[in-house]
Write an enzyme that holds these catalytic residues in place. Structure first.
Site, mmCIF file in Angstrom:
data_model
loop_
_atom_site.group_PDB
_atom_site.id
_atom_site.type_symbol
_atom_site.label_atom_id
_atom_site.label_comp_id
_atom_site.label_asym_id
_atom_site.label_seq_id
_atom_site.Cartn_x
_atom_site.Cartn_y
_atom_site.Cartn_z
ATOM 1 N N PRO A 107 59.528 -73.629 -85.600
ATOM 2 C CA PRO A 107 58.292 -74.213 -86.122
ATOM 3 C C PRO A 107 58.241 -73.997 -87.642
ATOM 4 O O PRO A 107 58.783 -73.018 -88.149
ATOM 5 C CB PRO A 107 57.192 -73.411 -85.419
ATOM 6 C CG PRO A 107 57.835 -72.153 -84.962
ATOM 7 C CD PRO A 107 59.298 -72.434 -84.784
ATOM 8 N N GLY A 111 56.266 -68.342 -90.158
ATOM 9 C CA GLY A 111 56.706 -66.951 -90.254
ATOM 10 C C GLY A 111 58.049 -66.692 -89.607
ATOM 11 O O GLY A 111 58.497 -65.549 -89.523
ATOM 12 N N SER A 114 61.785 -70.695 -91.460
ATOM 13 C CA SER A 114 62.333 -72.061 -91.480
ATOM 14 C C SER A 114 62.782 -72.465 -92.885
ATOM 15 O O SER A 114 63.808 -73.136 -93.042
ATOM 16 C CB SER A 114 61.298 -73.058 -90.945
ATOM 17 O OG SER A 114 60.101 -72.946 -91.679
ATOM 18 N N SER A 115 62.052 -72.056 -93.932
ATOM 19 C CA SER A 115 62.444 -72.507 -95.278
ATOM 20 C C SER A 115 63.757 -71.849 -95.704
ATOM 21 O O SER A 115 64.604 -72.500 -96.339
ATOM 22 C CB SER A 115 61.338 -72.283 -96.301
ATOM 23 O OG SER A 115 60.723 -71.057 -96.113
ATOM 24 N N ALA A 116 63.952 -70.574 -95.350
ATOM 25 C CA ALA A 116 65.227 -69.925 -95.688
ATOM 26 C C ALA A 116 66.359 -70.573 -94.905
ATOM 27 O O ALA A 116 67.420 -70.892 -95.464
ATOM 28 C CB ALA A 116 65.163 -68.428 -95.373
ATOM 29 N N ASP A 158 64.573 -63.233 -96.904
ATOM 30 C CA ASP A 158 64.718 -64.252 -95.859
ATOM 31 C C ASP A 158 66.086 -64.930 -95.940
ATOM 32 O O ASP A 158 66.747 -65.153 -94.919
ATOM 33 C CB ASP A 158 63.623 -65.323 -95.994
ATOM 34 C CG ASP A 158 62.229 -64.771 -95.721
ATOM 35 O OD1 ASP A 158 62.045 -63.553 -95.813
ATOM 36 O OD2 ASP A 158 61.330 -65.572 -95.417
#
Ligand code: MEV
Length: 321
Positions: A107, A111, A114-116, A158
């Site tokens: 998702p 937390g 996902s962005s990393a 991350d």
């Protein structure tokens, strides 16, 4: 065609405090983002990423066109475009176009890193399409620069964890892999989204307004130090207690929410050894230490929880095919 996949992560301890150099312990999980990339000859960059809301994104394959789109797109596309821009700058090769397909099991903005994961997988897939296979350390570094540009402020935690896999310790200027151990993790998700950029700014504001916030941040670093010792001793009871204290301190920094607190309490009441929010907070996921794998039904019976699942620690970080 290069295919690169990078895992998401949870934080056992230390999010937010790590931005101020304190020790943190993120841990990669078996939920991934996979990017496949190929050269095309139609002078365009085309991105298909249906699970992150990008059905078909096409722009002209030129530096000015890529740069002019960077700040105008929604956050996850922003990470992908910045990762492409950065990898192309680095490789200096002559391509005619790029076609990317992004598949996500994570998702967004919840937390779970996902962005990393999307930054790591995109930098690696695009670089290999340009003929460059970077070391894992270089990929972690490049993906960190992508996050830093998009978010304004980002620790290396991350992106290092997603690249290397397993549990890692980050802080005081160093990034290290910890000995691998699987942990009985259960995730609860409230279906919401938290902006890392805004939440990191909120903590900065609180720290500048109230000097004692500095000691809360320092205490979170102390929790990570004790947490690493508990991990090495495989002492699940201590890990759980430290996760609970860490959640309390994150709440006091202002980054929890009613839905995250409700899921944390539901997890504890159902028998989890510890539970805390994971990542930037605001909304999104909690992580619980759940040796009996018994808390998902209880989590799902709360008003806040939209999905709950058990997940393994991912031994592998970046996977290249
Ligand atoms: C976000 O996943 C973790 C934060 O500590 C920000 C960062 O480390 O860059 C909140």
């Amino acid at each position: 065609m290069p295919l690169s996949s990078a895992p998401g992560k949870i934080y056992l301890f230390g999010e937010h405090a790590v931005v101020y150099g304190e020790l943190a312990v993120p841990c990669a999980i078996e939920k991934r983002i996979t990017v496949s990339c190929s050269e095309s000859d139609d002078n365009s960059i085309s991105i298909r990423a249906p699970q992150i809301g990008v059905d078909n994104f096409d722009i002209e394959f030129s530096k000015p066109s890529l740069k002019s789109h960077l700040s105008k797109v929604e956050p996850h596309l922003h990470y992908i475009l910045k990762a492409i821009d950065f990898s192309l700058d680095f490789s200096q090769t002559d391509l005619n176009g790029l076609e990317l397909v992004v598949e996500s099991e994570l998702p967004l903005g919840a937390g779970l890193g996902s962005s990393a994961a999307v930054s790591v997988a995109t930098v690696d897939a695009v670089s290999r399409t340009c003929g460059l296979t970077h070391s894992l350390e270089q990929i972690a570094d490049m993906a960190h620069k992508v996050e830093e540009t998009v978010q304004g402020r980002a620790s290396k935690a991350d992106t290092f964890c997603s690249t290397m896999g397993g549990s890692v310790s980050i802080g005081g200027g160093s990034c290290d892999k910890l000995p691998f151990s699987n942990l009985p993790l259960t995730i609860g998700y409230d279906g919401g989204f938290g902006s890392t950029k805004e939440l990191v700014s909120l903590v900065k504001h609180n720290k500048e307004t109230y000097p004692f916030v500095g000691s809360i941040i320092h205490s979170i670093g102390d929790i990570s130090t004790l947490g690493i010792a508990a991990l090495e001793a495989q002492d699940l009871f201590s890990i759980g207690k430290l996760m609970n204290i860490n959640h309390g301190l994150l709440s006091s920094l202002g980054v929890s929410s009613h839905s995250l607190d409700e899921m944390v309490w539901a997890a504890r009441e159902a028998g989890a050894l510890g539970a805390k929010l994971t990542g930037a907070g605001g909304a999104g996921c909690i992580v619980a230490l759940d040796p009996d794998k018994s808390i998902t039904t209880h989590l799902l019976s709360t008003n806040s929880c939209t999905s709950a699942f058990s997940v393994d620690v991912s031994k592998q970080g970046l996977i290249r095919k």
